[in-house]
Design an enzyme around this catalytic site. Structure first.
Site, PDB file in Angstrom:
ATOM      1  N   ALA A  72     -54.719  39.198 110.725  1.00  0.00           N
ATOM      2  CA  ALA A  72     -54.070  39.153 109.381  1.00  0.00           C
ATOM      3  C   ALA A  72     -54.778  40.123 108.570  1.00  0.00           C
ATOM      4  O   ALA A  72     -54.106  40.565 107.543  1.00  0.00           O
ATOM      5  CB  ALA A  72     -54.266  37.854 108.889  1.00  0.00           C
TER       6      ALA A  72
ATOM      7  N   THR B 144     -41.441  30.161 103.147  1.00  0.00           N
ATOM      8  CA  THR B 144     -41.955  30.563 104.756  1.00  0.00           C
ATOM      9  C   THR B 144     -40.673  31.062 105.357  1.00  0.00           C
ATOM     10  O   THR B 144     -39.753  31.322 104.738  1.00  0.00           O
ATOM     11  CB  THR B 144     -42.180  29.336 105.667  1.00  0.00           C
ATOM     12  OG1 THR B 144     -41.170  28.476 105.605  1.00  0.00           O
ATOM     13  CG2 THR B 144     -43.443  28.521 104.700  1.00  0.00           C
TER      14      THR B 144
ATOM     15  N   GLN C 113     -55.109  25.502 104.063  1.00  0.00           N
ATOM     16  CA  GLN C 113     -54.412  24.759 104.895  1.00  0.00           C
ATOM     17  C   GLN C 113     -54.420  23.228 104.338  1.00  0.00           C
ATOM     18  O   GLN C 113     -55.193  22.974 103.476  1.00  0.00           O
ATOM     19  CB  GLN C 113     -54.878  24.622 106.173  1.00  0.00           C
ATOM     20  CG  GLN C 113     -54.167  23.765 107.218  1.00  0.00           C
ATOM     21  CD  GLN C 113     -52.840  24.154 107.442  1.00  0.00           C
ATOM     22  OE1 GLN C 113     -51.968  23.451 106.911  1.00  0.00           O
ATOM     23  NE2 GLN C 113     -52.612  24.789 108.512  1.00  0.00           N
TER      24      GLN C 113
ATOM     25  N   GLU D  39     -44.484  25.543  97.648  1.00  0.00           N
ATOM     26  CA  GLU D  39     -44.146  26.298  98.832  1.00  0.00           C
ATOM     27  C   GLU D  39     -42.749  25.616  99.446  1.00  0.00           C
ATOM     28  O   GLU D  39     -42.898  24.206  99.724  1.00  0.00           O
ATOM     29  CB  GLU D  39     -45.196  26.209 100.123  1.00  0.00           C
ATOM     30  CG  GLU D  39     -44.913  26.802 101.435  1.00  0.00           C
ATOM     31  CD  GLU D  39     -46.026  27.010 102.109  1.00  0.00           C
ATOM     32  OE1 GLU D  39     -47.090  27.600 101.679  1.00  0.00           O
ATOM     33  OE2 GLU D  39     -45.692  26.687 103.376  1.00  0.00           O
TER      34      GLU D  39
END
Length: 292
Positions: A127, A48, A179, A17
């Site tokens: 979401a 992101t 996470q 990421e």
């Protein structure tokens, strides 16, 4: 391997990421690190964007360029913060035209200076509604969603948090990325609860290798993750950056080894646009990400 084959993967997945750099120099540096990261044959990269979608255009530019240069699968993050349904559709259309492969569908954190998520006029609250939109109108995307081994900091109970995750999967999510966490026991408990809830999509543990103590303390305080006491004590033995880096890398190597031994579906590294820690970790691993 295509991002569309997650459910049929014959190997452990590997992904990295990134975030959009703020300067031309940062972008040059980013692609130097992407070059190194790509040498490990990741299954995909994600990127992101800033709060309220402030770097969405840059996010698309970055993932598009990564795909162009390396012919690798890429996914863009997308959150509900600051966007109406029509604006979300517009972004999804732009991502379609840019030939992006996947979307990491997130509610998103409250903007800086606030402590509570607020629904944008004409937008969504959860979401799973974004996942439903993608599946109903843009179902060529593979969809990843977030899971929380230590429970989302805003969830009233772990049970409610799991119900929220189940709704996202039932809406059509193909993959869960967790996470960050530093105690694998938290992940194993979370995975067991997912199985008990009837969640059957791949679950990728998300790892952030520690390189600086003050940085990881800030990040964990923001996302509600925990630094195990023994790890914190080890990091605190010395104040120099090299020590923090080595302790962090060694801890991540041990995490990956244990996760692989317990049949994790893969590893998603939060690399913070740097490759040094991941390079040290991957160099210490043998065949964890080869076909099985």
């Amino acid at each position: 391997m295509s991002i569309l084959n997650f459910r049929k993967a014959s190997k452990r997945l590997l992904s990295f990421e990134l975030f959009p750099p703020k300067t031309p120099q940062g972008e040059t540096s980013l692609f130097t690190h992407v070059e190194q990261l790509n040498s490990y044959s990741p299954d995909f990269f994600t990127c992101t964007y800033g709060a309220g979608g402030s770097t969405r255009e840059k996010t698309l530019q970055i993932v598009s360029e990564i795909k162009r240069r390396y012919q690798v699968t890429v996914a863009s993050h997308l959150t509900l913060v600051g966007s109406s349904a029509s604006q979300l559709r517009e972004y999804l259309q732009q991502a379609t035209e840019a030939q992006i492969d996947g979307i990491v569908a997130l509610r998103g954190d409250p903007p800086a200076g606030t402590d509570k998520f607020a629904v944008t006029a004409g937008g969504y609250r959860f979401a799973n509604e974004l996942v439903e939109l993608i599946q109903s109108e843009f179902n060529h995307f593979t969809v990843a969603v977030a899971g929380y081994p230590e429970t989302h900091r805003e969830a009233e109970t772990p049970e409610i948090d799991m119900e929220n995750l189940k709704r996202k999967v039932d809406a059509g999510a193909d993959l869960i990325i967790t996470q960050l966490f530093y105690d694998n026991a938290d992940f194993f408990r979370f995975r067991d609860k997912c199985q008990q809830a009837g969640i059957d999509v791949p679950i990728m543990p998300g790892l952030l290798p520690i390189t600086q103590l003050d940085q990881v303390q800030r990040i964990t305080s923001l996302c509600g993750a925990t630094l195990p006491r023994r790890l914190l004590q080890k990091l605190s033995e010395r104040s120099d950056a090299d020590w923090h880096f080595q302790v962090g890398v060694n801890h991540a190597i041990a995490q990956v080894d244990e996760l692989v031994d317990h049949n994790a579906d893969g590893i998603h590294f939060y690399v913070l646009n740097r490759s040094q820690a991941v390079t040290a970790i991957m160099s210490a691993l043998s065949n964890e990400f080869q076909a099985t």
